[in-house]
Design a protein around this motif. Sequence first.
Motif, short mmCIF file in Angstrom:
data_model
loop_
_atom_site.label_atom_id
_atom_site.label_comp_id
_atom_site.label_asym_id
_atom_site.label_seq_id
_atom_site.Cartn_x
_atom_site.Cartn_y
_atom_site.Cartn_z
N SER A 1 1.00 -1.05 0.08
CA SER A 1 0.07 -0.07 0.00
C SER A 1 0.83 1.46 0.01
O SER A 1 1.98 1.28 0.36
CB SER A 1 -0.95 0.01 1.22
N ILE A 2 0.27 2.34 -0.24
CA ILE A 2 1.01 3.67 -0.44
C ILE A 2 0.67 4.40 0.89
O ILE A 2 -0.50 4.30 1.25
CB ILE A 2 0.51 4.53 -1.63
N ASP A 3 1.66 4.75 1.62
CA ASP A 3 1.64 5.66 2.72
C ASP A 3 1.14 6.96 2.25
O ASP A 3 1.71 7.81 1.75
CB ASP A 3 2.87 5.64 3.41
N ASN A 4 -0.10 7.39 2.69
CA ASN A 4 -0.79 8.71 2.36
C ASN A 4 -0.03 9.98 2.58
O ASN A 4 -0.07 10.98 2.10
CB ASN A 4 -2.11 8.75 2.70
N LYS A 5 0.72 9.85 3.78
CA LYS A 5 1.28 11.17 4.23
C LYS A 5 2.74 11.18 3.36
O LYS A 5 3.17 12.16 3.10
CB LYS A 5 1.76 11.01 5.76
N THR A 6 3.44 9.96 3.25
CA THR A 6 4.78 10.28 2.52
C THR A 6 4.91 9.62 1.04
O THR A 6 5.72 10.20 0.37
CB THR A 6 5.64 9.32 3.38
N GLY A 7 3.85 9.08 0.74
CA GLY A 7 3.81 8.75 -0.72
C GLY A 7 4.81 7.41 -0.90
O GLY A 7 4.71 7.05 -2.05
N GLU A 8 5.24 6.92 0.16
CA GLU A 8 5.94 5.67 -0.13
C GLU A 8 5.21 4.57 -0.32
O GLU A 8 4.27 4.33 0.69
CB GLU A 8 6.80 5.71 1.20
N TYR A 9 5.80 3.63 -0.91
CA TYR A 9 4.93 2.30 -1.19
C TYR A 9 5.69 1.28 -0.12
O TYR A 9 6.89 1.39 -0.24
CB TYR A 9 5.35 1.71 -2.47
N LYS A 10 4.90 0.74 0.52
CA LYS A 10 5.15 -0.43 1.53
C LYS A 10 4.59 -1.53 1.49
O LYS A 10 3.43 -1.91 1.28
CB LYS A 10 4.71 0.37 2.85
N PRO A 11 5.81 -2.65 1.12
CA PRO A 11 5.03 -3.90 0.79
C PRO A 11 4.47 -4.61 1.92
O PRO A 11 4.64 -4.21 3.17
CB PRO A 11 6.42 -4.92 0.54
#
Length: 108
Positions: A76-86
């Motif tokens: 999913s994408i972290d809405n705050k940082t825009g980082e993709y996290k497996p």
Amino acid sequence: MSANAKSKFTADIKMRNGHEYSGVEFTTPKSWDKEVAVKINGEKLKIKGDSIDHIVFWPTKYPDNPQIICWHTYGSIDNKTGEYKPNCGHNAKKGEPSKQWFAIHAAG
């Protein structure tokens, strides 16, 4: 008289090593798994999902309706940082990120 309910597709399969299979016979499986079955020059071949960069496929009868899919890590994408996290919990073996087929582009 008989009927074949499975949709027939034609596909271009781009491999991670740069090789490409063009215009192969491709039948969508009942459930996606880690392998894709194709028919190349009449010969059946199973290709591991991890070795595929992406697949462009279209219904053989409607070549103007392409779809693009890839085998990628579920997350999913972290809405705050825009980082993709497996996500290691979705259909994953212990401690390994799981993967699934994602549609990159679907016409319509």
